[in-house]
Design a protein around this motif. Structure first.
Motif, short mmCIF file in Angstrom:
data_model
loop_
_atom_site.label_atom_id
_atom_site.label_comp_id
_atom_site.label_asym_id
_atom_site.label_seq_id
_atom_site.Cartn_x
_atom_site.Cartn_y
_atom_site.Cartn_z
N ASP A 36 48.70 -9.76 33.39
CA ASP A 36 48.36 -7.72 32.26
C ASP A 36 47.52 -7.70 31.95
OD1 ASP A 36 51.35 -7.64 33.58
OD2 ASP A 36 52.22 -7.88 31.92
N ARG A 37 46.89 -8.99 31.18
CA ARG A 37 45.36 -8.26 30.45
C ARG A 37 44.66 -8.42 31.10
NH1 ARG A 37 47.60 -12.38 27.11
NH2 ARG A 37 46.07 -14.35 28.24
N SER A 40 44.87 -5.20 32.96
CA SER A 40 44.53 -3.65 31.40
C SER A 40 42.80 -3.69 31.20
CB SER A 40 44.95 -4.48 30.31
OG SER A 40 44.70 -3.25 29.47
N ARG A 43 40.93 -1.63 34.32
CA ARG A 43 41.90 -0.49 34.54
C ARG A 43 40.61 -0.32 33.14
NH1 ARG A 43 46.39 -1.98 34.59
NH2 ARG A 43 47.38 -1.74 32.32
N ALA A 44 39.92 -0.64 32.01
CA ALA A 44 39.13 -0.02 30.54
C ALA A 44 37.90 -0.21 31.52
CB ALA A 44 39.87 -0.85 29.59
#
Length: 62
Positions: A36-37, A40, A43-44
């Motif tokens: 998940d990290r 994320s 996506r950032a």
């Protein structure tokens, strides 16, 4: 086997299974959090609307 020996063997097996399940859940949760990290962070780095679609051709400077 006496009743005491059966109780000890059964207790070791039950607690071994519980401990194994707990370790597996911890491993699985850490792996999921890491995934998940990473998603994320990806996506950032590529926020929507920040740049156009890359079709492989060089883009002219703006």
């Amino acid at each position: 086997m006496s009743g005491t020996q059966v109780f000890i063997v059964e207790s070791v097996l039950v607690f071994g299974l519980i401990l194994g399940w707990a370790v597996w859940e911890l491993f699985s949760t850490r792996r999921s959090l890491k995934r998940d990290r990473e998603a994320s962070a990806e996506r950032a780095r590529h926020a929507e609307g920040q740049h156009g679609a890359d079709d492989g051709r060089p883009q002219p400077p703006q």
